[in-house]
Structures are given as C-alpha cells and as structure tokens.
Design an enzyme around this catalytic site. Structure first.
Site, PDB file in Angstrom:
ATOM      1  N   HIS A   1       0.650  -0.937   0.320  1.00  0.00           N
ATOM      2  CA  HIS A   1       0.076   0.204  -0.290  1.00  0.00           C
ATOM      3  C   HIS A   1       0.794   1.036   0.445  1.00  0.00           C
ATOM      4  CE1 HIS A   1       0.523  -0.581   4.448  1.00  0.00           C
ATOM      5  NE2 HIS A   1       0.249   0.811   4.451  1.00  0.00           N
TER       6      HIS A   1
ATOM      7  N   GLU B   1      -8.325   4.468   9.323  1.00  0.00           N
ATOM      8  CA  GLU B   1      -7.845   4.706   8.013  1.00  0.00           C
ATOM      9  C   GLU B   1      -8.516   4.029   7.457  1.00  0.00           C
ATOM     10  OE1 GLU B   1      -5.362   0.964   7.891  1.00  0.00           O
ATOM     11  OE2 GLU B   1      -5.213   0.990   9.832  1.00  0.00           O
TER      12      GLU B   1
ATOM     13  N   GLN C   1      -3.903   3.636   1.337  1.00  0.00           N
ATOM     14  CA  GLN C   1      -4.285   3.642   2.617  1.00  0.00           C
ATOM     15  C   GLN C   1      -4.414   5.225   3.389  1.00  0.00           C
ATOM     16  OE1 GLN C   1      -1.410   2.724   5.425  1.00  0.00           O
ATOM     17  NE2 GLN C   1      -2.607   0.927   6.847  1.00  0.00           N
TER      18      GLN C   1
ATOM     19  N   HIS D   1       3.973   7.249   4.104  1.00  0.00           N
ATOM     20  CA  HIS D   1       4.774   6.185   3.458  1.00  0.00           C
ATOM     21  C   HIS D   1       4.624   5.635   2.960  1.00  0.00           C
ATOM     22  CE1 HIS D   1       2.144   4.348   6.169  1.00  0.00           C
ATOM     23  NE2 HIS D   1       1.787   3.394   5.686  1.00  0.00           N
TER      24      HIS D   1
ATOM     25  N   GLU E   1       7.065   0.946   4.547  1.00  0.00           N
ATOM     26  CA  GLU E   1       6.968  -0.362   5.786  1.00  0.00           C
ATOM     27  C   GLU E   1       7.053  -1.329   5.145  1.00  0.00           C
ATOM     28  OE1 GLU E   1       2.969   0.833   6.912  1.00  0.00           O
ATOM     29  OE2 GLU E   1       2.119  -1.066   7.299  1.00  0.00           O
TER      30      GLU E   1
HETATM   31  C1  MC0 Z   1       9.513  11.906  10.299  1.00  0.00           C
HETATM   32  N1  MC0 Z   1      10.344  11.768   8.938  1.00  0.00           N
HETATM   33  C2  MC0 Z   1       9.870  11.643   7.704  1.00  0.00           C
HETATM   34  C3  MC0 Z   1       8.683  10.979   8.225  1.00  0.00           C
HETATM   35  N2  MC0 Z   1       7.871  11.342   9.201  1.00  0.00           N
HETATM   36  N3  MC0 Z   1      10.225  11.531   6.418  1.00  0.00           N
HETATM   37  C4  MC0 Z   1       9.758  11.181   5.545  1.00  0.00           C
HETATM   38  N4  MC0 Z   1       7.970  10.300   5.252  1.00  0.00           N
HETATM   39  C5  MC0 Z   1       7.449   9.996   6.753  1.00  0.00           C
HETATM   40  N5  MC0 Z   1       6.764   9.821   7.170  1.00  0.00           N
HETATM   41  C6  MC0 Z   1      11.585  12.566   8.995  1.00  0.00           C
HETATM   42  C7  MC0 Z   1      11.405  14.263   9.748  1.00  0.00           C
HETATM   43  O1  MC0 Z   1      10.786  15.143   9.009  1.00  0.00           O
HETATM   44  C8  MC0 Z   1      12.934  14.050  11.172  1.00  0.00           C
HETATM   45  O2  MC0 Z   1      13.275  14.805   9.842  1.00  0.00           O
HETATM   46  C9  MC0 Z   1      12.778  12.704  11.393  1.00  0.00           C
HETATM   47  O3  MC0 Z   1      12.135  11.945  10.012  1.00  0.00           O
HETATM   48  C10 MC0 Z   1      12.455  13.194  12.394  1.00  0.00           C
HETATM   49  O4  MC0 Z   1      10.560  12.855  12.708  1.00  0.00           O
HETATM   50  P1  MC0 Z   1      10.207  13.912  13.844  1.00  0.00           P
HETATM   51  O5  MC0 Z   1       9.388  14.438  12.787  1.00  0.00           O
HETATM   52  O6  MC0 Z   1      10.929  13.975  14.788  1.00  0.00           O
HETATM   53  O7  MC0 Z   1       9.180  12.319  13.867  1.00  0.00           O
HETATM   54  P2  MC0 Z   1       9.741  10.898  15.623  1.00  0.00           P
HETATM   55  O8  MC0 Z   1      11.091  11.135  14.950  1.00  0.00           O
HETATM   56  O9  MC0 Z   1       9.670  11.500  16.358  1.00  0.00           O
HETATM   57  O10 MC0 Z   1       8.820  10.119  14.432  1.00  0.00           O
HETATM   58  C11 MC0 Z   1       9.402   9.256  13.033  1.00  0.00           C
HETATM   59  C12 MC0 Z   1       9.202   8.078  13.142  1.00  0.00           C
HETATM   60  C13 MC0 Z   1       8.153   7.582  13.271  1.00  0.00           C
HETATM   61  C14 MC0 Z   1       9.774   7.906  11.678  1.00  0.00           C
HETATM   62  C15 MC0 Z   1      10.570   7.226  13.391  1.00  0.00           C
HETATM   63  O11 MC0 Z   1       7.113   8.384  12.507  1.00  0.00           O
HETATM   64  C16 MC0 Z   1       7.605   6.498  13.331  1.00  0.00           C
HETATM   65  O12 MC0 Z   1       7.645   5.822  14.045  1.00  0.00           O
HETATM   66  N6  MC0 Z   1       6.691   6.336  12.596  1.00  0.00           N
HETATM   67  C17 MC0 Z   1       6.550   4.903  12.804  1.00  0.00           C
HETATM   68  C18 MC0 Z   1       4.972   4.709  12.911  1.00  0.00           C
HETATM   69  C19 MC0 Z   1       3.788   5.137  11.572  1.00  0.00           C
HETATM   70  O13 MC0 Z   1       4.368   6.543  10.680  1.00  0.00           O
HETATM   71  N7  MC0 Z   1       2.725   5.210  11.808  1.00  0.00           N
HETATM   72  C20 MC0 Z   1       1.454   5.695  11.029  1.00  0.00           C
HETATM   73  C21 MC0 Z   1       0.841   4.612  10.501  1.00  0.00           C
HETATM   74  P3  MC0 Z   1      14.224  16.133   9.594  1.00  0.00           P
HETATM   75  O14 MC0 Z   1      15.013  17.222   8.150  1.00  0.00           O
HETATM   76  O15 MC0 Z   1      13.432  17.450  10.249  1.00  0.00           O
HETATM   77  O16 MC0 Z   1      14.855  16.125  11.276  1.00  0.00           O
HETATM   78  S1  MC0 Z   1       0.227   3.426  10.919  1.00  0.00           S
HETATM   79  C22 MC0 Z   1      -0.278   2.080   9.497  1.00  0.00           C
HETATM   80  O17 MC0 Z   1       0.164   2.406   8.500  1.00  0.00           O
HETATM   81  C23 MC0 Z   1      -0.165   1.302  10.170  1.00  0.00           C
HETATM   82  C24 MC0 Z   1      -1.663   0.770  10.622  1.00  0.00           C
HETATM   83  C25 MC0 Z   1      -0.647  -0.047   8.253  1.00  0.00           C
HETATM   84  O18 MC0 Z   1       0.044   0.085   7.437  1.00  0.00           O
HETATM   85  O19 MC0 Z   1      -0.935  -0.988   9.771  1.00  0.00           O
END
Ligand code: MC0
Length: 146
Positions: free
Chosen positions: A7, A43, A60, A84, A134
């Site tokens: 997705h 979602e 998604q 993502h 992912e």
């Molecule tokens: C953050 N960054 C990204 C980003 N999110 N870059 C590209 N795409 C994204 N989606 C970048 C920011 O711009 C920043 O860069 C740096 O990463 C740190 O971001 P932050 O805003 O300080 O945030 P953090 O570090 O607290 O968290 C980022 C992180 C988090 C990726 C670790 O979003 C995470 O754990 N994501 C995984 C879970 C998730 O996304 N769940 C939602 C979908 P700079 O350069 O500004 O420092 S759930 C889902 O999809 C499920 C339901 C499913 O598929 O079944």
C-alpha cells in the site's frame, strides 16, 4: 523477499472527505476501515488490484486519532500527502532482520499489528533516502460488508 507494493499510506485531515474524493474522482471503493489505537490512526483501505502472489495493493488513507501520533505529527509539519510506502513480503521477520543487518534502522524489535490482521514493521526514513518504509505480511482477508 519483498514481492509487491502492499500500500501507499496517505495522511489526511478528514478521512470521510478523502474517501469521498477517491470514490468520486477515480471510482475506488472502500475495502476495509479500521481504528488502530496503537498507531493512532483511523484508516480506510481502497483496493487497487490483486497481485500474482495472492496479495493485493491498496491506497491506505490515514486520519490521526491524536495529535502526537506519527501521522498527527507529520500532518502538522507537512500537511496532507504521501506519508509512507509499504512493501509486501511473505516473511516480515526474516526480511526485517536481513535489512537491519545492512545497517538500516528497523523501528520495532518485533513486528506489530497492522491493518486487517497483518504484521508490520517500519524502516527509518532517514536511512531510506527520505521515505518512511513499511514491511507487511498480510493475513488472508475478505472485504468489509457495506
Ligand atoms: C518523519 N520523518 C519523515 C516521516 N516522518 N520523513 C519521511 N516520511 C515520513 N513519514 C522525518 C522528519 O521530517 C524528520 O526529519 C525526522 O524524520 C524525524 O521526524 P520527527 O517528526 O521528529 O518524528 P519522530 O522522530 O518522533 O518519528 C518519526 C518516525 C515515526 C518515522 C520514527 O513517525 C514512526 O515511528 N513512524 C512509524 C509508525 C507510523 O508511521 N505509523 C503510522 C502509520 P528532519 O530532517 O526534519 O529532522 S500506521 C500504519 O500504516 C498501519 C496502520 C498499517 O499499515 O497497518
């Protein structure tokens, strides 16, 4: 082995309005809806096509359930758009371990629950040329009844 695009995750402020846009503009129908409190999202999965390995590809659409969630934080900083990309694999554990050995940060020690009973993990966007990535092992699923 990654076998398909499972997705593309799209962050939005208003899930119902975004679903309606995809329905009226492209004719994509909702296959499944779910709230995942752990991930902080409401979602909708819009099925695009089945794939040759027995899986499917989806859009998604993701609305945050709280501001401090991953999608809520992203929306506040960047606004709506692609959040993502998710690759499908029959073996999320094995692929995550192999990718971790290559030096990419895998965000979870063990895969967690994803949409429709799938098992998911994420790779850090800073290790993937700016793309939050992912990995998904799907469960066999039937569409929601509407
Ligand atoms: C953050 N960054 C990204 C980003 N999110 N870059 C590209 N795409 C994204 N989606 C970048 C920011 O711009 C920043 O860069 C740096 O990463 C740190 O971001 P932050 O805003 O300080 O945030 P953090 O570090 O607290 O968290 C980022 C992180 C988090 C990726 C670790 O979003 C995470 O754990 N994501 C995984 C879970 C998730 O996304 N769940 C939602 C979908 P700079 O350069 O500004 O420092 S759930 C889902 O999809 C499920 C339901 C499913 O598929 O079944």
């Amino acid at each position: 082995m990654l076998t398909r695009i499972d997705h593309i995750g799209i962050a939005c402020h208003d899930l119902d309005a975004t679903v309606e846009f995809y329905r009226t503009t492209y004719g994509f129908e909702v296959f499944h809806t779910e709230v995942n409190e752990e991930q902080g999202v409401r979602e909708a999965m819009l099925k695009i096509n089945d794939t040759s390995d027995g899986g499917s590809s989806y859009l998604q659409l993701l609305e945050p359930t709280r501001e401090d969630s991953a999608v809520g934080t992203w929306l506040a900083k960047h606004g709506e758009g692609v959040h993502h990309i998710a690759f499908g694999t029959p073996d999320v554990d094995g692929d995550a371990a192999e990718i971790r050995d290559k030096g990419v940060r895998v965000l979870y020690d063990e895969p967690r629950r994803g949409t429709m009973g799938s098992r998911i993990t994420f790779l850090h966007p800073k290790d993937c040329h700016g793309v939050l990535t992912e990995l998904v092992t799907s469960a066999r699923v039937e569409p929601d009844e509407h």
